[in-house]
Write a protein that holds these residues in place. Structure first.
Motif, PDB file in Angstrom:
ATOM      1  N   SER A  68      -1.592  -0.167 -11.661  1.00 43.83           N
ATOM      2  CA  SER A  68      -2.781   0.332 -12.353  1.00 43.83           C
ATOM      3  C   SER A  68      -2.818   1.855 -12.319  1.00 43.83           C
ATOM      4  N   ASP A  69      -3.717   2.407 -13.108  1.00 43.73           N
ATOM      5  CA  ASP A  69      -3.867   3.859 -13.150  1.00 43.73           C
ATOM      6  C   ASP A  69      -4.423   4.431 -11.845  1.00 43.73           C
ATOM      7  N   LYS A  70      -4.923   3.562 -10.966  1.00 37.78           N
ATOM      8  CA  LYS A  70      -5.403   4.022  -9.662  1.00 37.78           C
ATOM      9  C   LYS A  70      -4.265   4.612  -8.829  1.00 37.78           C
ATOM     10  N   HIS A  71      -3.028   4.364  -9.224  1.00 38.73           N
ATOM     11  CA  HIS A  71      -1.880   4.859  -8.452  1.00 38.73           C
ATOM     12  C   HIS A  71      -1.832   6.377  -8.406  1.00 38.73           C
ATOM     13  N   ARG A  72      -2.521   7.040  -9.311  1.00 41.96           N
ATOM     14  CA  ARG A  72      -2.483   8.507  -9.356  1.00 41.96           C
ATOM     15  C   ARG A  72      -3.070   9.138  -8.105  1.00 41.96           C
ATOM     16  N   ASP A  73      -3.862   8.373  -7.375  1.00 42.14           N
ATOM     17  CA  ASP A  73      -4.466   8.877  -6.139  1.00 42.14           C
ATOM     18  C   ASP A  73      -3.548   8.709  -4.932  1.00 42.14           C
ATOM     19  N   LEU A  74      -2.364   8.141  -5.141  1.00 36.55           N
ATOM     20  CA  LEU A  74      -1.474   7.823  -4.023  1.00 36.55           C
ATOM     21  C   LEU A  74      -0.250   8.727  -4.014  1.00 36.55           C
ATOM     22  N   ALA A  75       0.259   8.944  -2.830  1.00 39.96           N
ATOM     23  CA  ALA A  75       1.548   9.620  -2.689  1.00 39.96           C
ATOM     24  C   ALA A  75       2.640   8.627  -3.079  1.00 39.96           C
ATOM     25  N   GLY A  76       3.767   9.120  -3.509  1.00 38.41           N
ATOM     26  CA  GLY A  76       4.872   8.254  -3.924  1.00 38.41           C
ATOM     27  C   GLY A  76       5.297   7.279  -2.840  1.00 38.41           C
ATOM     28  N   ALA A  77       5.384   7.749  -1.606  1.00 36.66           N
ATOM     29  CA  ALA A  77       5.799   6.878  -0.498  1.00 36.66           C
ATOM     30  C   ALA A  77       4.782   5.770  -0.269  1.00 36.66           C
ATOM     31  N   GLU A  78       3.498   6.075  -0.409  1.00 39.14           N
ATOM     32  CA  GLU A  78       2.455   5.072  -0.205  1.00 39.14           C
ATOM     33  C   GLU A  78       2.513   4.015  -1.309  1.00 39.14           C
ATOM     34  N   LEU A  79       2.751   4.444  -2.555  1.00 34.64           N
ATOM     35  CA  LEU A  79       2.862   3.504  -3.670  1.00 34.64           C
ATOM     36  C   LEU A  79       4.094   2.614  -3.491  1.00 34.64           C
ATOM     37  N   SER A  80       5.201   3.187  -3.085  1.00 31.44           N
ATOM     38  CA  SER A  80       6.414   2.397  -2.853  1.00 31.44           C
ATOM     39  C   SER A  80       6.183   1.335  -1.786  1.00 31.44           C
ATOM     40  N   THR A  81       5.553   1.718  -0.696  1.00 32.02           N
ATOM     41  CA  THR A  81       5.248   0.771   0.381  1.00 32.02           C
ATOM     42  C   THR A  81       4.337  -0.337  -0.123  1.00 32.02           C
ATOM     43  N   MET A  82       3.367   0.019  -0.941  1.00 29.24           N
ATOM     44  CA  MET A  82       2.424  -0.958  -1.476  1.00 29.24           C
ATOM     45  C   MET A  82       3.149  -1.972  -2.377  1.00 29.24           C
ATOM     46  N   VAL A  83       4.088  -1.497  -3.200  1.00 24.62           N
ATOM     47  CA  VAL A  83       4.848  -2.396  -4.080  1.00 24.62           C
ATOM     48  C   VAL A  83       5.678  -3.368  -3.245  1.00 24.62           C
ATOM     49  N   VAL A  84       6.399  -2.855  -2.261  1.00 26.24           N
ATOM     50  CA  VAL A  84       7.266  -3.708  -1.435  1.00 26.24           C
ATOM     51  C   VAL A  84       6.435  -4.701  -0.624  1.00 26.24           C
ATOM     52  N   THR A  85       5.345  -4.253  -0.047  1.00 26.19           N
ATOM     53  CA  THR A  85       4.489  -5.148   0.746  1.00 26.19           C
ATOM     54  C   THR A  85       3.906  -6.255  -0.120  1.00 26.19           C
ATOM     55  N   THR A  86       3.440  -5.909  -1.309  1.00 32.25           N
ATOM     56  CA  THR A  86       2.864  -6.906  -2.213  1.00 32.25           C
ATOM     57  C   THR A  86       3.933  -7.891  -2.670  1.00 32.25           C
ATOM     58  N   MET A  87       5.133  -7.400  -2.953  1.00 37.01           N
ATOM     59  CA  MET A  87       6.243  -8.269  -3.349  1.00 37.01           C
ATOM     60  C   MET A  87       6.586  -9.250  -2.225  1.00 37.01           C
ATOM     61  N   ARG A  88       6.668  -8.760  -1.008  1.00 37.67           N
ATOM     62  CA  ARG A  88       7.002  -9.635   0.125  1.00 37.67           C
ATOM     63  C   ARG A  88       5.918 -10.674   0.383  1.00 37.67           C
ATOM     64  N   ARG A  89       4.663 -10.285   0.171  1.00 31.82           N
ATOM     65  CA  ARG A  89       3.583 -11.245   0.338  1.00 31.82           C
ATOM     66  C   ARG A  89       3.673 -12.344  -0.721  1.00 31.82           C
ATOM     67  N   ALA A  90       4.007 -11.983  -1.948  1.00 30.81           N
ATOM     68  CA  ALA A  90       4.186 -12.984  -3.006  1.00 30.81           C
ATOM     69  C   ALA A  90       5.370 -13.895  -2.666  1.00 30.81           C
ATOM     70  N   GLN A  91       6.467 -13.308  -2.226  1.00 33.20           N
ATOM     71  CA  GLN A  91       7.645 -14.109  -1.864  1.00 33.20           C
ATOM     72  C   GLN A  91       7.332 -15.084  -0.736  1.00 33.20           C
ATOM     73  N   SER A  92       6.536 -14.661   0.230  1.00 34.49           N
ATOM     74  CA  SER A  92       6.235 -15.547   1.358  1.00 34.49           C
ATOM     75  C   SER A  92       5.409 -16.755   0.924  1.00 34.49           C
ATOM     76  N   ARG A  93       4.697 -16.650  -0.194  1.00 31.22           N
ATOM     77  CA  ARG A  93       3.894 -17.766  -0.689  1.00 31.22           C
ATOM     78  C   ARG A  93       4.723 -18.776  -1.477  1.00 31.22           C
ATOM     79  N   ILE A  94       5.942 -18.419  -1.852  1.00 30.15           N
ATOM     80  CA  ILE A  94       6.812 -19.352  -2.580  1.00 30.15           C
ATOM     81  C   ILE A  94       7.023 -20.622  -1.763  1.00 30.15           C
ATOM     82  N   THR A  95       7.209 -20.477  -0.466  1.00 28.12           N
ATOM     83  CA  THR A  95       7.490 -21.609   0.417  1.00 28.12           C
ATOM     84  C   THR A  95       6.432 -22.703   0.285  1.00 28.12           C
TER      85      THR A  95
END
Length: 177
Positions: A68-95
């Motif tokens: 979302s456009d809310k990403h403009r308030d984040l540092a690049g490293a924080e956004l990257s961490t957020m993407v990876v964390t959200t992806m891993r949480r989605a993957q963990s629900r596949i089981t």
């Protein structure tokens, strides 16, 4: 699935063969159905503040990523961490989704269900909790006296200026007035 009893007469053996073949065919259809349903598994997860939304398929591959456009308030490293964390949480629900499909389609084969679900759990473990985002009211304080002398930056000492010399104009009128 019970093994056929081939010890009787020809007619009984033929009936047992037909029953056994029908059971094998039915089981094969259930496994094909299970495979097709598992292939359709898709999980979408959003970050805590809805900056990131990630969708993954049954293999854990990202099939959709929305930032979302809310990403403009984040540092690049924080956004990257957020993407990876959200992806891993989605993957963990596949089981959970795969376990539900497996139980519904081939649940009578508990050994296979357990092996497949355990495999997914190993591939997609529960992720670490998403780190808290600092709020604007957090203020960090640092006092100069807390910094060890060795860690302090060197201080600049000003050199005294030489006295103004009137000979700078080489005998003519001043250029700058």
């Amino acid at each position: 699935m019970n093994q056929p009893n081939f010890g009787g007469d020809g007619y009984q053996t033929e009936q047992e063969m037909r029953r056994w073949a029908a059971a094998v065919e039915e089981k094969a259809q259930r496994y094909q159905e299970m495979q097709a349903e598992v292939a359709r598994v898709s999980v979408t997860e959003s970050s805590r503040d809805d900056v990131v939304r990630v969708t993954v398929d049954a293999t854990g591959a990202v099939t959709d990523l929305v930032i979302s456009d809310k990403h403009r308030d984040l540092a690049g490293a924080e956004l990257s961490t957020m993407v990876v964390t959200t992806m891993r949480r989605a993957q963990s629900r596949i089981t959970d989704h795969v376990a539900e499909v497996m139980t519904r389609t081939v649940g009578d084969d508990q050994q296979t269900v357990t092996a497949v679900v355990d495999s997914y759990r190993q591939r997609f473990p529960e992720p670490e909790p998403e780190p808290e985002r600092p709020t604007g009211s957090v203020v960090e304080e640092m006092q100069l006296g807390d910094v060890p002398e060795d860690d302090r930056p060197p201080t600049r000492r000003s050199r005294p200026r030489p006295p103004q010399d009137d000979d700078d104009d080489w005998g003519g009128p001043p250029i700058l007035t």
